[in-house]
Motif scaffolding. Structure first.
Motif, PDB file in Angstrom:
ATOM      1  N   THR A  13      19.129  35.573  16.120  1.00 17.71           N
ATOM      2  CA  THR A  13      18.571  34.875  17.341  1.00 17.71           C
ATOM      3  C   THR A  13      18.225  33.232  17.398  1.00 17.71           C
ATOM      4  O   THR A  13      18.069  32.546  16.712  1.00 17.71           O
ATOM      5  N   VAL A  15      17.670  29.792  18.108  1.00 21.96           N
ATOM      6  CA  VAL A  15      16.017  28.494  19.000  1.00 21.96           C
ATOM      7  C   VAL A  15      17.037  27.361  18.999  1.00 21.96           C
ATOM      8  O   VAL A  15      17.704  27.011  18.125  1.00 21.96           O
ATOM      9  N   ASN A  16      17.186  26.975  20.785  1.00 19.82           N
ATOM     10  CA  ASN A  16      16.809  25.973  20.487  1.00 19.82           C
ATOM     11  C   ASN A  16      16.639  24.878  21.662  1.00 19.82           C
ATOM     12  O   ASN A  16      16.069  23.991  21.716  1.00 19.82           O
ATOM     13  N   SER A  17      14.941  25.256  21.613  1.00 22.72           N
ATOM     14  CA  SER A  17      13.379  25.012  22.240  1.00 22.72           C
ATOM     15  C   SER A  17      13.688  23.789  21.482  1.00 22.72           C
ATOM     16  O   SER A  17      12.659  24.185  19.683  1.00 22.72           O
ATOM     17  N   GLU A  20      10.395  24.815  19.413  1.00 25.17           N
ATOM     18  CA  GLU A  20      10.781  25.906  18.502  1.00 25.17           C
ATOM     19  C   GLU A  20      10.977  25.692  17.067  1.00 25.17           C
ATOM     20  O   GLU A  20      11.016  26.239  16.148  1.00 25.17           O
ATOM     21  N   TYR A  24       9.920  25.980  13.094  1.00 27.80           N
ATOM     22  CA  TYR A  24      10.874  26.039  11.971  1.00 27.80           C
ATOM     23  C   TYR A  24      11.405  25.178  11.024  1.00 27.80           C
ATOM     24  O   TYR A  24      11.044  25.279   9.651  1.00 27.80           O
ATOM     25  N   GLU A 116      20.556  23.904  16.962  1.00 30.62           N
ATOM     26  CA  GLU A 116      20.310  24.950  17.414  1.00 30.62           C
ATOM     27  C   GLU A 116      20.303  25.753  16.345  1.00 30.62           C
ATOM     28  O   GLU A 116      21.033  24.739  14.959  1.00 30.62           O
ATOM     29  N   ARG A 123      11.698  35.578  17.623  1.00 32.14           N
ATOM     30  CA  ARG A 123      10.827  34.142  17.079  1.00 32.14           C
ATOM     31  C   ARG A 123       9.957  34.778  17.271  1.00 32.14           C
ATOM     32  O   ARG A 123       8.596  33.608  17.038  1.00 32.14           O
ATOM     33  N   TRP A 232       3.580  27.031  21.484  1.00 32.88           N
ATOM     34  CA  TRP A 232       4.277  26.582  20.115  1.00 32.88           C
ATOM     35  C   TRP A 232       3.841  25.484  20.340  1.00 32.88           C
ATOM     36  O   TRP A 232       4.375  25.131  19.177  1.00 32.88           O
TER      37      TRP A 232
END
Length: 568
Positions: A13, A15-17, A20, A24, A116, A123, A232
């Protein structure tokens, strides 16, 4: 790594926020998590340290331990960053170093902030776990009771994700009145005063009867996009602070979220929410909470947290320095934790106070106090049936002795704690002069002086606690009983203990001639009772304690008729 091996939407998946991504990366900064894999025909993974990050700018790596990959990176070679985090397997797009620097012999590399990453798992399943010493309170409210009265419960946050959390409550707090609710309001309260409110549903429950806690998993309901972003942010800060604490020597600044605004804030967790007999007892409960959490970690196979142990030992010595008599009484007021926690805390307080009387330096007392707090926690790693038996077979007796070695194995990373002091207080505290002790059956000169002192303190406190094979003794009777066991205990330390703490030490429960019950809370210079606090019952001290009596008013109570054993 060839293009064919790049993550695809079927496997991972994206993730680009920003928040978030930062979460990570904080998880990847945990020791032993991140792996750097050079792209090319001879690709090989190398453990790498992710030191720091600046959002939307760079990631900072320490390459000191993997200098063999540096030539390729200097030539513009690309690599993949990967690792297993609480949210699943994480992989980055191909990355390249933009700048190298050397500081005090260490080689660092700056890498442009990835736009990304890919996660092989949902997530929302990312759970940031709070480490020992990270206190976040949870207030749970409901009016769904029989009488529609508002019920509030306070608990401790154990982990948090964007979709739910795990919270611990005391079993005896009436949790069942609220938890069956389909919809319950939860408020998270952080040390710096930040709060977050959300509706939640109970998903699972697990009881721990030894610790008398109920672990409850909640699923958040009807989360808005704004709330999800806020969650988050909290998850990221928890992971950041957990990562900082995990290394103990980490120089990164404390997360703003975990800067304690008020040490006595009752919203910070279940221990803070409860009433205590004295302000000092509330301070003592924080250390008891650390020991309780540390014992849970030991049961799960995790090592002792060196940083938190050091901090707790310093706090305990500060409490003795602030008011030693209040501190000595406070050990009787901490009642909710495991027997091993309460015993270890009491031994630590008295041993620290006794060693101060013989003018030992603070660093020796700190190490002794730390070892004393820990010395019995290994018993929590053994089968509880051992502690319920009235007699032990030879095999079970040998199994019981293993608690020492089990704990010592988990303390190997506590480098600041002197090995000599640890051997004396953790290992030799169970030895006896006649060779009847364990684990090595040492005799006489084979047992250190510090171990002899610790053994006296340990035995006197243990005798004040009931066991399946014998009832508890009063503080007076426990100390007196050691005078008949001078073949096992060092006579000089037995006398020094009684001289220092008095015949009727602080924490003795007395019945006076006129019938009043009172706790000894103060002794004069000659170690005679000079101050008591009236007690409404024979139980351990609680918030219902009466007034302090001293001077002429103390004489009005009449003679001391009995020294009682408190009812537990």
């Amino acid at each position: 790594m060839s293009d064919a091996k790049q993550p695809t939407s079927n496997d991972f998946t994206p993730v680009n926020s920003i928040v978030e991504l930062a979460t990570y990366f904080e998880a990847l900064s945990q020791p032993g998590v991140a792996v750097l894999t050079l792209l090319g025909p001879a690709e090989k993974g190398h453990p790498v340290v992710l030191v720091d990050q600046l959002e939307e700018d760079y990631l900072l790596f320490d390459l000191t331990a993997i200098r063999d990959v540096v030539p390729s990176l200097r030539r513009g070679g690309k690599f993949i960053l990967s690792g297993h985090t609480p949210g699943g397997l994480v992989r980055s797009n191909p990355l390249a170093v933009r700048e190298f620097s050397t500081v005090e012999g260490r080689l660092f590399a700056y890498v442009d902030w990835p736009r990304e990453i890919f996660v092989k798992q949902r997530r929302a399943s990312f759970r940031a776990s709070l480490r020992i010493g990270m206190d976040v309170g949870v207030l749970l409210r409901s009016t769904e009771t029989d009488d529609m009265a508002l019920v509030e419960l306070r608990g401790d946050l154990k982990d948090l994700s964007a979709t739910g959390c795990l919270v611990e409550f005391y079993m005896q707090d009436g949790v069942s009145r609220v938890l069956p609710d389909l919809a319950t309001e939860i408020e998270l309260y952080f040390p710096n005063g930040s709060t977050f409110q959300v509706q939640a549903k109970v998903r699972h429950l697990k009881t721990d009867t030894d610790r008398q806690v109920l672990a409850v998993g909640f699923e958040f309901a009807d989360i808005s996009k704004a709330q999800e972003r806020e969650l988050w942010g909290y998850v990221r800060e928890i992971e950041r602070e957990a990562s900082r604490n995990a290394t103990s020597g980490d120089k990164r600044s404390e997360s703003e979220l975990f800067r304690i605004r008020d040490e006595d804030d009752q919203r910070l967790g279940r221990r803070q929410a409860h009433t205590y007999a004295t302000p000092m007892a509330r301070r003592m409960a924080r250390i008891a909470g650390y020991l309780d959490s540390q014992m849970v970690m030991l049961k799960q196979g995790q090592p002792v947290n060196a940083y938190q142990l050091s901090q707790s030992a310093d706090r305990l010595l500060d409490m003795l320095d602030d008011d030693r008599q209040e501190c000595l009484f406070a050990v009787y007021c901490v009642q909710r934790e495991s027997r091993w926690v309460k015993h270890g805390l009491a031994v630590a307080v008295r041993l620290g106070d006794l060693l101060h009387s013989v003018k030992l330096p603070r660093e020796v007392r700190k190490a002794s106090v730390a070892a004393a707090m820990m010395h019995d926690l290994g018993k929590g790693m053994l089968a509880p049936e051992l502690w319920r038996a009235t007699t032990l077979s030879l095999d079970l007796y040998k199994e019981m002795q293993t608690h020492v070695q089990k704990l010592m194995e988990k303390m190997s990373d506590v480098k600041w704690l002197s090995d000599v002091i640890c051997q004396n207080v953790v290992v030799q505290i169970n030895e006896r002069l006649d060779g009847s002790g364990y684990p090595q059956g040492l005799k006489h000169e084979e047992i250190g002086q510090l171990a002899r002192a610790a053994a006296v303190v340990d035995a006197i406190d243990a005798l004040q606690r009931s066991r399946p094979d014998r009832p508890a003794l009063s503080a007076f009777a426990a100390a007196r009983s050691l005078q008949t066991k001078l073949d096992q205990f060092d006579e000089a330390w037995v006398k020094r203990y009684q001289t220092h703490f008095g015949v009727l030490p602080i924490g003795s429960l007395l019945r006076f001639e006129k019938g009043e019950l009172a706790w000894v809370v103060g002794l004069d210079a000659q170690r005679r009772v000079s101050r008591v606090r009236l007690a409404p019952h024979k139980g351990l001290p609680d918030s219902k304690l009466g007034e302090v009596i001293e001077g002429a008013r103390l004489k009005e109570l009449g003679r001391i008729r009995d020294v009682l054993v408190p009812e537990h």
